[in-house]
Design a protein around this motif. Structure first.
Motif, PDB file in Angstrom:
ATOM      1  N   LEU A 194       0.234  -0.251   0.472  1.00 23.71           N
ATOM      2  CA  LEU A 194       0.950  -0.724   1.655  1.00 23.71           C
ATOM      3  C   LEU A 194       2.437  -0.400   1.544  1.00 23.71           C
ATOM      4  O   LEU A 194       3.065   0.035   2.506  1.00 23.71           O
ATOM      5  N   GLN A 195       2.980  -0.569   0.349  1.00 26.26           N
ATOM      6  CA  GLN A 195       4.419  -0.305   0.202  1.00 26.26           C
ATOM      7  C   GLN A 195       4.730   1.185   0.319  1.00 26.26           C
ATOM      8  O   GLN A 195       5.801   1.556   0.781  1.00 26.26           O
ATOM      9  N   MET A 196       3.777   2.028  -0.039  1.00 24.89           N
ATOM     10  CA  MET A 196       3.972   3.472   0.163  1.00 24.89           C
ATOM     11  C   MET A 196       4.060   3.770   1.656  1.00 24.89           C
ATOM     12  O   MET A 196       4.857   4.598   2.094  1.00 24.89           O
ATOM     13  N   PHE A 197       3.234   3.057   2.426  1.00 24.83           N
ATOM     14  CA  PHE A 197       3.259   3.217   3.876  1.00 24.83           C
ATOM     15  C   PHE A 197       4.602   2.735   4.434  1.00 24.83           C
ATOM     16  O   PHE A 197       5.202   3.370   5.302  1.00 24.83           O
ATOM     17  N   GLU A 198       5.109   1.615   3.867  1.00 20.39           N
ATOM     18  CA  GLU A 198       6.409   1.090   4.306  1.00 20.39           C
ATOM     19  C   GLU A 198       7.534   2.072   3.970  1.00 20.39           C
ATOM     20  O   GLU A 198       8.454   2.281   4.763  1.00 20.39           O
TER      21      GLU A 198
END
Lengths: 455, 268
Positions: free
Chosen positions: A3-7
């Protein structure tokens, strides 16, 4: 973690992709990609400052940005059809991208991994960014009389990604890297040999890596201020170059003035850096043209008026915002500085010793770069256009150092505390000028030698 | 500019930049560590590590479970107040119904010596607490010489040396035993006693009806007074206390969300 990669991807789109698309609104034949990006990102920050300052609804700001994206996309598609972009993709671009990638990896990974912020960055700048993110009423935001361009951008990056302060903070090292890219973008095409192009890219990389310090990513605004001011001086210095067309020079001056004016929206003390850069530029211009200022203006009145308008517009807008919100525009700093403090400078001569000590320390830390800048200046000083450029940049460095020393002489705060917390940050604001001096002088030496060899 | 000068410039600057990069080699090692950190941990984990001193991770755990996101617990640290709220939002209202005692030991909730007093002149004494203490409870006095078995003591306290109005005053009869500390407690302990004091001193006038000289006087107090609170969560040296009256309100109103909060975090 996924998810943080997406952010992070969303933040990259907000910081890199959106301003790059909006940048296509500008004429691409006159404005290089990194300059377009920088102008666009600062314009977005200015929009945040203005819309928030005048109490306009946030949705109107979002709509405006989407309209700008749409216009930029339209222009981009138009140009793709004419295949302008593909033509421009060259070895130069690849070298610039390589330098940006290395600096980007170093700085972005640090921002994303080390989430600790110094106190002022949390209590002032992040707090302001959060207030703008939440679209809090202007008069109620943290330290209302400190300008909002940097914090507006911080809020923008969080708006378009997610409410994680590190994602917004990526803006600051990116502008710093843009200066490295912009410096190469402006100069690398003048070098003919590939090995020398690689060498200059390596030198830019080395110098910027040497400059890197926690101020690049810790949330303070000085790196943004210093990088934008340096970039504006870089564009203004093109007017000394006889190989650049008059139309391009005028365009660079206009863009340079826009960047310089926006410095006032980053920090109040940016006003002094603006005045110093402007004064130094005019002195260098007079030296080069060997004409008085009024003769330089004569015949260019329209252009001078338009440039002056672009330069003062951000300051006018900010003053209007303060007045509209019933905030005293004369209150530009906290308790540390006052007219009374400046007048009582005679009573503060004991400040001289700690200021001198701090200056020696800062000079020592940056000594190799300062020496290189001096050496390259000495080698290239006999070239006329470089003489003016050197006068311009060295005047900025000397006057800004003098201004900082004077400011600390006049401070009402405890001198040891004040020097400890602010001196290096303020000196850093002009240290990028040394790097520009080295690179520009060095490239000119290479270019001239090549021309001689060809003859 | 001739060619040899160009070569000199090329060699000089290239060498210098190579040295710059070598000098900053640590930056590349840090970059590798940073990339590894980003790929293997979440933002919240990294923030908790960055603000370990603030016990951010524990505060976030409790805050995330609060049903009312407009309030923020009172946070207390061993030395002085640190603004933990700013890492969440400036808008939050700090409540005293929930107290997070962070990085603290059991002794921090009990009566202890909170400062030694220094004789200024005659019967005037100064007390510097430096750090944050909730409650001032009394004094521990050691007499150097006693001229009577029972002495009458008059203690007057001022919040600073400039204050003209005393904060408290009392008269007590105490037994006087040489070189042995005697504790004297106030009838009404003083709450919210020492916050953000630094080295600013309290002024004490300590008078006795006989000529008594004091060897040592210490102030007694409690760092975090949780007498009206109940401990509901403990994680190492981090504690969450809820005010008894607040727990009563939750029980009386049978508030579903707060009841769930209580059951979620209670571990003692």
């Amino acid at each position: 973690v996924i998810l943080q990669m997406f952010e992070i991807l969303l933040a990259t789109i907000a910081i890199i992709v959106i301003p790059s698309i909006i940048g296509y609104i500008l004429p691409t034949e006159n404005t290089k990609p990194i300059t377009r990006w920088l102008l666009s990102i600062l314009f977005i920050g200015t929009l945040y400052t203005v819309f928030h300052g005048f109490g306009l609804p946030k949705i109107s700001l979002i709509v405006t940005i989407f309209v700008l994206i749409a216009i930029g996309l339209y222009r981009l598609i138009q140009q793709r059809r004419s295949k302008i972009i593909l033509k421009k993709f060259s070895i130069d671009s690849m070298l610039i991208i390589a330098v940006i990638a290395v600096l980007g990896l170093i700085t972005w990974s640090n921002v994303l991994n080390n989430l600790f912020l110094e106190w002022d960055a949390v209590a002032i700048w992040l707090s302001k960014a959060r207030d703008i993110y939440n679209w809090k009423e202007f008069a109620g935001i943290t330290i209302v009389n400190y300008p909002n361009l940097g914090t507006g951008l911080w809020a923008y990056a969080m708006d378009f990604s997610s409410f994680i302060d590190a994602l917004g903070r990526l803006i600051f090292p990116t502008v710093f890297i843009a200066l490295a890219g912009g410096l190469l973008e402006q100069k690398i095409h003048t070098i003919k040999e590939l090995r020398l192009k690689v060498l200059v890219s390596f030198i830019v990389l080395g110098l910027f890596i040497f400059f890197i310090h926690p101020g690049v990513w810790n949330g303070y605004q000085d790196i943004l201020l210093g990088s934008v001011a340096a970039y504006s001086a870089l564009l203004l210095s093109n007017s000394f170059n006889s190989l650049i067309s008059l139309t391009q020079k005028k365009w660079d001056i206009a863009v340079g003035m826009a960047l310089l004016g926006s410095v006032y929206l980053i920090k109040n003390e940016g006003l002094f850096l603006i005045l110093i850069i402007l004064f130094s530029y005019l002195v260098a211009l007079i030296v080069q043209k060997r004409k008085r200022l009024r003769y330089l203006i004569k015949g260019n009145r329209g252009f001078v008026f338009r440039s002056a308008f672009i330069l003062v517009l951000p300051a006018v807008l900010w003053t209007l915002i303060l007045v509209t919100n019933k905030i005293d525009p004369g209150q530009i700093q906290g308790e540390a500085f006052s007219i009374r403090g400046v007048l009582a400078i005679g009573e503060k001569l004991d400040h001289i010793k700690p200021i001198a000590k701090a200056l020696v320390v800062q000079t020592w830390l940056f000594l190799p770069v300062i020496l290189l800048a001096m050496v390259t200046t000495l080698i290239s000083f006999r070239l006329r256009f470089l003489r003016s450029l050197n006068i311009f940049f060295w005047l900025v460095i000397i006057l800004h150092t003098a201004f900082i020393s004077f400011a600390f002489l006049a401070t009402n705060a405890d001198i040891s505390w004040h020097i400890g917390t602010a001196f290096s940050r303020l000196i850093n604001q002009h240290q990028l000028f040394y790097i520009m001096l080295i690179v520009i002088n060095f490239v000119a030496i290479l270019e001239l030698s090549n021309r001689k060899e060809e003859k | 500019v001739n060619i040899s000068l160009k070569n000199v410039a090329v060699i000089l600057i290239s060498l210098a930049c190579l040295l710059f990069i070598i000098a900053r080699f640590q930056l590349f090692i840090d970059t590798a560590k940073n990339i590894y950190g980003v790929l293997t941990t979440t933002f919240e984990e990294r923030k908790a590590a960055a603000y370990k001193e603030l016990e951010y991770g524990y505060i976030k755990y409790i805050y995330d479970k609060l049903p009312d996101k407009t309030i923020f617990p009172t946070t207390r640290y061993p030395l002085y107040l640190q603004n933990a709220k700013i890492h969440f939002s400036d808008e939050l209202v700090i409540t005293k119904d929930i107290v997070l005692a962070l990085n603290m030991d059991q002794k921090d909730f009990e009566t202890n010596v909170i400062g030694n007093m220094d004789l200024v002149e005659g019967s005037t004494w100064s007390l510097k607490t430096y750090f944050d203490y909730d409650t001032f409870e009394g004094l521990s006095l050691s007499a150097e010489n006693c001229s009577a078995d029972i002495i009458e003591l008059k203690i007057t306290m001022y919040s600073t040396f400039k204050s003209t109005e005393p904060t408290t005053s009392m008269i007590k009869s105490i037994p006087c035993v040489e070189n042995q500390p005697i504790n004297v407690f106030l009838d009404e302990p003083i709450g919210e006693f020492s916050f953000g004091r630094g080295d600013s001193a309290f002024k004490f006038i300590i008078e006795s009806d006989f000529d008594t000289t004091w060897k040592k006087i210490e102030a007694l107090g409690i760092k975090v007074n949780v007498k009206e609170y109940t401990l509901i969560n403990k994680d190492g040296k981090n504690h969450t206390y809820l005010k008894n009256s607040f727990i009563d309100i939750i029980g009386d109103e049978d508030d579903e969300e707060w009841t769930k909060f209580l059951s979620d975090i209670t571990n003692v």
